[in-house]
Scaffold this motif. Sequence first.
Motif, PDB file in Angstrom:
ATOM      1  N   LEU A 163     -13.889   5.973   6.403  1.00  0.00           N
ATOM      2  CA  LEU A 163     -13.464   5.972   5.004  1.00  0.00           C
ATOM      3  C   LEU A 163     -13.763   4.614   4.363  1.00  0.00           C
ATOM      4  CD1 LEU A 163     -10.077   7.887   5.411  1.00  0.00           C
ATOM      5  CD2 LEU A 163     -12.228   8.770   4.489  1.00  0.00           C
ATOM      6  N   PRO A 164     -13.952   4.591   3.036  1.00  0.00           N
ATOM      7  CA  PRO A 164     -14.418   3.357   2.374  1.00  0.00           C
ATOM      8  C   PRO A 164     -13.318   2.335   2.096  1.00  0.00           C
ATOM      9  CG  PRO A 164     -14.214   5.112   0.759  1.00  0.00           C
ATOM     10  CD  PRO A 164     -13.904   5.740   2.094  1.00  0.00           C
ATOM     11  N   PHE A 165     -12.487   2.058   3.101  1.00  0.00           N
ATOM     12  CA  PHE A 165     -11.484   1.005   2.956  1.00  0.00           C
ATOM     13  C   PHE A 165     -12.104  -0.338   3.311  1.00  0.00           C
ATOM     14  CE2 PHE A 165      -8.680   4.664   4.192  1.00  0.00           C
ATOM     15  CZ  PHE A 165      -8.016   4.776   2.988  1.00  0.00           C
ATOM     16  N   GLU A 166     -11.645  -1.383   2.650  1.00  0.00           N
ATOM     17  CA  GLU A 166     -12.071  -2.727   3.024  1.00  0.00           C
ATOM     18  C   GLU A 166     -11.456  -3.133   4.365  1.00  0.00           C
ATOM     19  OE1 GLU A 166     -11.069  -5.388  -0.107  1.00  0.00           O
ATOM     20  OE2 GLU A 166     -12.193  -4.277  -1.634  1.00  0.00           O
ATOM     21  N   ARG A 167     -10.257  -2.629   4.611  1.00  0.00           N
ATOM     22  CA  ARG A 167      -9.566  -2.965   5.862  1.00  0.00           C
ATOM     23  C   ARG A 167      -8.697  -1.796   6.297  1.00  0.00           C
ATOM     24  NH1 ARG A 167      -4.637  -7.134   5.678  1.00  0.00           N
ATOM     25  NH2 ARG A 167      -5.995  -8.805   6.288  1.00  0.00           N
ATOM     26  N   VAL A 168      -8.693  -1.540   7.616  1.00  0.00           N
ATOM     27  CA  VAL A 168      -7.774  -0.586   8.228  1.00  0.00           C
ATOM     28  C   VAL A 168      -7.050  -1.326   9.344  1.00  0.00           C
ATOM     29  CG1 VAL A 168      -7.512   1.553   9.526  1.00  0.00           C
ATOM     30  CG2 VAL A 168      -9.207   1.415   7.697  1.00  0.00           C
ATOM     31  N   ALA A 169      -5.721  -1.372   9.259  1.00  0.00           N
ATOM     32  CA  ALA A 169      -4.910  -2.053  10.273  1.00  0.00           C
ATOM     33  C   ALA A 169      -4.072  -1.020  11.017  1.00  0.00           C
ATOM     34  CB  ALA A 169      -4.016  -3.101   9.623  1.00  0.00           C
ATOM     35  N   HIS A 170      -4.221  -0.971  12.333  1.00  0.00           N
ATOM     36  CA  HIS A 170      -3.410  -0.102  13.184  1.00  0.00           C
ATOM     37  C   HIS A 170      -2.288  -0.970  13.758  1.00  0.00           C
ATOM     38  CE1 HIS A 170      -6.819   2.875  13.393  1.00  0.00           C
ATOM     39  NE2 HIS A 170      -7.499   1.759  13.174  1.00  0.00           N
ATOM     40  N   VAL A 171      -1.074  -0.795  13.262  1.00  0.00           N
ATOM     41  CA  VAL A 171       0.054  -1.632  13.670  1.00  0.00           C
ATOM     42  C   VAL A 171       0.934  -0.826  14.619  1.00  0.00           C
ATOM     43  CG1 VAL A 171       2.009  -3.010  12.903  1.00  0.00           C
ATOM     44  CG2 VAL A 171      -0.044  -2.852  11.467  1.00  0.00           C
ATOM     45  N   HIS A 172       1.181  -1.384  15.806  1.00  0.00           N
ATOM     46  CA  HIS A 172       1.959  -0.681  16.828  1.00  0.00           C
ATOM     47  C   HIS A 172       3.164  -1.525  17.228  1.00  0.00           C
ATOM     48  CE1 HIS A 172      -1.246   2.256  17.239  1.00  0.00           C
ATOM     49  NE2 HIS A 172      -2.102   1.269  17.347  1.00  0.00           N
ATOM     50  N   PRO A 173       4.270  -1.409  16.508  1.00  0.00           N
ATOM     51  CA  PRO A 173       5.468  -2.159  16.895  1.00  0.00           C
ATOM     52  C   PRO A 173       6.247  -1.437  17.994  1.00  0.00           C
ATOM     53  CG  PRO A 173       5.907  -0.910  14.911  1.00  0.00           C
ATOM     54  CD  PRO A 173       4.465  -0.650  15.269  1.00  0.00           C
TER      55      PRO A 173
END
Length: 243
Positions: A163-173
């Motif tokens: 997908l055309p996102f500038e950033r994708v962050a996968h956060v796993h707390p």
Amino acid sequence: MKPVTKPHLDLRGALQDVAPQQDGRRTALIAGAVNRLGEALLNRLLVEYRHVWVLTSKPLLSSTSRCDEIQLTGEPLDHAGLAAIRLPQIDDVYCHVGEHGLANQRDAGLHAVRHEDIVPIAQAAARAGARQFCLIEAMAPSAQMSRHLPLAAGETGRQLALLPFERVAHVHPTVFRTPPTGQGWLARFHAAYLAQFAYMLPRSATPLTSPRIAEACVRLMQAPASGNQVIDMRDLRGVLGLD
């Protein structure tokens, strides 16, 4: 002797409109504002962002004009309805995967996000021009300690990367688990008993409180970066300056 001139009020320009100071902060959408972590995320977004939209299944009662609802009736989330809806222009998306779980069912009117809802939500946000997508999905302490983070390398991560996102962050707390609303005293006792062992975990996997996780997620998304990121408890603690 000259007459004394009385002071007067200079009203020139008094009727001109004064432009309000522009709020240059970004806008955000939160999907999954349920349980303690979702509630903490929403509260943090309202502090840090100019305007926040919340994905709901029922009308939202809000005391601030900077928070609006995006209503899709029914549970679970209707993917066809999500694809048809026109989202407002947003900058950052926070997608929290989790179940309802607040006392007095305060989150009953908010959509809970399942794993299969992630990509449809991201696709709708991408069509609305969102720049950043933050996926928050809690992991067990054992997975944190082994650094086994399968989501970013799996099919969901692959679809998000397209997908055309500038950033994708996968956060796993790692979070303190609480029994779902409506569970009896035995389930609450069992959860409280297991929570005691959280203090025996290494610092890299020790759960943080929901407000601290929310603070770390927002700090992370407001810092300049691009591409795909995988964030675990070690990284979250680093963002908060705890290590």
